[in-house]
Design a protein around this motif. Structure first.
Motif, PDB file in Angstrom:
ATOM      1  N   GLN A 107      28.737   4.928  72.661  1.00  0.00           N
ATOM      2  CA  GLN A 107      27.679   5.784  72.160  1.00  0.00           C
ATOM      3  C   GLN A 107      27.094   6.606  73.147  1.00  0.00           C
ATOM      4  OE1 GLN A 107      25.400   2.412  70.307  1.00  0.00           O
ATOM      5  NE2 GLN A 107      26.008   3.051  68.173  1.00  0.00           N
ATOM      6  N   SER A 108      26.899   7.830  72.720  1.00  0.00           N
ATOM      7  CA  SER A 108      26.132   8.671  73.864  1.00  0.00           C
ATOM      8  C   SER A 108      24.717   8.608  73.756  1.00  0.00           C
ATOM      9  CB  SER A 108      26.857  10.260  73.670  1.00  0.00           C
ATOM     10  OG  SER A 108      26.531  10.747  72.259  1.00  0.00           O
ATOM     11  N   PHE A 109      24.176   8.960  74.892  1.00  0.00           N
ATOM     12  CA  PHE A 109      22.771   8.885  75.086  1.00  0.00           C
ATOM     13  C   PHE A 109      22.045  10.069  74.990  1.00  0.00           C
ATOM     14  CE2 PHE A 109      24.006   4.979  76.939  1.00  0.00           C
ATOM     15  CZ  PHE A 109      23.115   3.963  76.678  1.00  0.00           C
ATOM     16  N   LYS A 110      20.739  10.260  74.259  1.00  0.00           N
ATOM     17  CA  LYS A 110      20.213  11.561  74.201  1.00  0.00           C
ATOM     18  C   LYS A 110      19.806  11.908  75.529  1.00  0.00           C
ATOM     19  CE  LYS A 110      16.072  13.453  71.902  1.00  0.00           C
ATOM     20  NZ  LYS A 110      14.765  12.983  71.089  1.00  0.00           N
ATOM     21  N   GLY A 111      19.947  13.172  75.892  1.00  0.00           N
ATOM     22  CA  GLY A 111      19.627  13.939  77.087  1.00  0.00           C
ATOM     23  C   GLY A 111      20.501  13.620  78.313  1.00  0.00           C
ATOM     24  N   LEU A 112      21.635  13.081  77.905  1.00  0.00           N
ATOM     25  CA  LEU A 112      22.698  12.908  79.138  1.00  0.00           C
ATOM     26  C   LEU A 112      23.979  13.409  78.322  1.00  0.00           C
ATOM     27  CD1 LEU A 112      23.232  11.337  81.618  1.00  0.00           C
ATOM     28  CD2 LEU A 112      24.203   9.683  80.322  1.00  0.00           C
ATOM     29  N   ALA A 113      24.463  14.540  79.205  1.00  0.00           N
ATOM     30  CA  ALA A 113      25.573  15.575  78.841  1.00  0.00           C
ATOM     31  C   ALA A 113      26.968  14.408  78.868  1.00  0.00           C
ATOM     32  CB  ALA A 113      25.635  16.526  79.763  1.00  0.00           C
ATOM     33  N   THR A 114      27.782  14.717  77.742  1.00  0.00           N
ATOM     34  CA  THR A 114      28.857  14.018  77.863  1.00  0.00           C
ATOM     35  C   THR A 114      29.946  14.952  78.595  1.00  0.00           C
ATOM     36  OG1 THR A 114      29.528  15.028  75.735  1.00  0.00           O
ATOM     37  CG2 THR A 114      28.502  12.702  75.551  1.00  0.00           C
ATOM     38  N   PRO A 115      31.152  14.343  78.788  1.00  0.00           N
ATOM     39  CA  PRO A 115      32.399  15.288  79.642  1.00  0.00           C
ATOM     40  C   PRO A 115      32.766  16.604  78.734  1.00  0.00           C
ATOM     41  CG  PRO A 115      32.651  13.202  80.020  1.00  0.00           C
ATOM     42  CD  PRO A 115      31.537  13.156  79.018  1.00  0.00           C
ATOM     43  N   THR A 116      32.728  16.326  77.328  1.00  0.00           N
ATOM     44  CA  THR A 116      33.273  17.326  76.422  1.00  0.00           C
ATOM     45  C   THR A 116      32.236  17.969  75.567  1.00  0.00           C
ATOM     46  OG1 THR A 116      33.486  15.875  74.552  1.00  0.00           O
ATOM     47  CG2 THR A 116      35.171  15.969  75.756  1.00  0.00           C
ATOM     48  N   GLY A 117      30.902  17.751  75.867  1.00  0.00           N
ATOM     49  CA  GLY A 117      29.963  18.206  75.250  1.00  0.00           C
ATOM     50  C   GLY A 117      29.711  17.720  73.720  1.00  0.00           C
ATOM     51  N   LEU A 253      34.163   9.276  77.649  1.00  0.00           N
ATOM     52  CA  LEU A 253      33.535  10.291  76.691  1.00  0.00           C
ATOM     53  C   LEU A 253      32.104  10.315  76.439  1.00  0.00           C
ATOM     54  CD1 LEU A 253      36.982  10.694  74.467  1.00  0.00           C
ATOM     55  CD2 LEU A 253      35.964  12.291  76.533  1.00  0.00           C
ATOM     56  N   ALA A 254      31.513   8.967  76.289  1.00  0.00           N
ATOM     57  CA  ALA A 254      30.116   8.865  75.960  1.00  0.00           C
ATOM     58  C   ALA A 254      29.040   8.956  76.877  1.00  0.00           C
ATOM     59  CB  ALA A 254      30.277   7.484  75.033  1.00  0.00           C
ATOM     60  N   GLY A 255      29.415   9.064  78.225  1.00  0.00           N
ATOM     61  CA  GLY A 255      28.868   9.028  79.305  1.00  0.00           C
ATOM     62  C   GLY A 255      29.510   8.323  80.495  1.00  0.00           C
ATOM     63  N   GLY A 256      30.127   7.287  80.383  1.00  0.00           N
ATOM     64  CA  GLY A 256      30.776   6.543  81.604  1.00  0.00           C
ATOM     65  C   GLY A 256      30.797   5.044  81.525  1.00  0.00           C
ATOM     66  N   LEU A 257      31.638   4.466  82.047  1.00  0.00           N
ATOM     67  CA  LEU A 257      31.931   3.109  81.931  1.00  0.00           C
ATOM     68  C   LEU A 257      30.700   2.292  82.419  1.00  0.00           C
ATOM     69  CD1 LEU A 257      35.561   2.210  83.309  1.00  0.00           C
ATOM     70  CD2 LEU A 257      34.686   2.087  81.071  1.00  0.00           C
ATOM     71  N   GLY A 258      29.792   2.769  83.259  1.00  0.00           N
ATOM     72  CA  GLY A 258      28.612   2.239  83.679  1.00  0.00           C
ATOM     73  C   GLY A 258      27.602   2.141  82.700  1.00  0.00           C
TER      74      GLY A 258
END
Length: 353
Positions: A107-117, A253-258
């Motif tokens: 799940q991507s985080f609000k305010g944090l860009a994803t690699p594909t947008g 794709l959601a922001g990183g393994l971290g």
């Protein structure tokens, strides 16, 4: 009732992110009025040096007795042979605790860009005890062998029971959480017998969930579609190796393994586990992002029905990551591991319950 959690820090950055996770878990449970007891055990190189094994028997027994396990990353590729005590603690715990499902939300985080947008919101149910992985897929002996020098072979184990368990877990989760679609990822055009069995079971299970759309996608096509159109997926259910690879791709794709949480689940036991590795190159420098392990611990708390504590942690993570001033350095922010955990504690203490 006080729930007991066994904390196994592991190698590399493990002790640092485990310390941050424990502080956040304790703060969330205190704020929510829910009670947990955190106990420590040693695995990895510290256990090898002290006990002659990277996962001593007493640790396995403690994990079986605990209500849940929080498992840090390990440097198993650097361990000595099994004969010299170099077991993979993650693999051992999955087998001994019958942790058949590895559940990995992306799940991507609000305010944090994803690699594909593109935003990402999906969850992968990976079968956790079968497939090609040689340390877990057979009762006795490895699934890999070398009949003659220069020739290596591997056996893939797929069973009806294993497929049934992971399929039920995926569909039950979709039904309980408002997910609309389950996609079975496979390679049955080549592995007709093993993936054919897997798909037969998925199709049978799907008939019992008429409100959930079911489809099937080849694993290579699924990798391409995740990059091109991650919104195409909702819940993915798949076999061990495919799930391992695709969940890392989805998490990046959601922001990183971290940032990627993970829960290993069995009939009686559960273990939260960071998706990433032990990162020995930054160990001891207060640079590790503890989000993956903290988010995994929140999943474990939710599974144990400490839903208020889980929500407090997840909301605090979203708020901290949304603000560039309260991000860790890997996300372009100014904070180290300890400072980031303190931000989360402050947000938890300020939150409405």
């Amino acid at each position: 009732m006080t729930l007991s959690l066994l904390c196994l820090a592991g190698d590399g950055i493990g002790p640092e992110i485990m310390a941050a996770t424990k502080v956040v878990v304790e703060a969330a449970c205190t704020r929510s009025g829910e009670t947990v007891s955190l106990a420590d055990g040693e695995i990895g190189f510290p256990a090898l040096n002290a006990e002659g094994s990277t996962i001593p028997e007493q640790v396995i027994e403690a994990a079986l007795a605990a209500d849940g396990v929080i498992l840090g990353p390990v440097s198993h590729n650097a361990y000595p042979s099994r004969e010299d005590g170099g077991l993979n603690p993650s693999g051992v715990l999955r087998k001994e605790l019958d942790l058949f499902a590895n559940i990995r939300p992306a799940q991507s985080f609000k305010g944090l860009a994803t690699p594909t947008g593109a935003p990402v919101d999906l969850i992968i149910f990976r079968e956790n005890l079968e497939g090609f992985y040689a340390d877990k897929n057979l009762h006795s002996g490895p699934g890999e062998f070398m009949p003659v020098p220069g020739v290596a072979m591997a056996m893939r184990l797929i069973t009806e029971r294993g497929s049934e368990r992971i399929g039920r877990a995926a569909f039950d989760h979709a039904a309980a959480n408002g997910r609309k679609k389950v996609t079975a990822v496979h390679k049955a055009n080549v592995m007709r017998t093993s993936d054919g069995l897997f798909l037969d079971v998925m199709r049978r299970i799907a008939t019992g969930y008429p409100g959930i759309q079911y489809d099937e996608v080849l694993v290579d096509a699924a990798a391409a579609l995740l990059v091109r159109d991650p919104g195409r997926f909702d819940v993915i259910v798949t076999t061990n190796m495919f799930g391992d690879i695709l969940s890392d791709l989805a998490s990046e794709l959601a922001g990183g393994l971290g940032l990627a949480a993970s829960l290993n689940l069995g009939p009686q036991n559960a273990a939260a586990q960071a998706q990433h590795g032990s990162a020995p190159d930054i160990a001891g420098h207060d640079r590790a992002n503890p989000t993956s392990l903290i988010g995994s611990a929140a999943m474990l708390l939710g599974h144990l029905e400490l839903v208020r504590a889980k929500a407090l942690i997840e909301v605090s993570l979203k708020k901290a990551i949304a603000d560039p001033r309260t991000r860790t350095s890997d996300l372009g922010g100014p904070l180290g591991t300890q400072a980031f955990s303190k931000v989360l504690v402050d947000l938890i203490q300020e939150a409405d319950t």
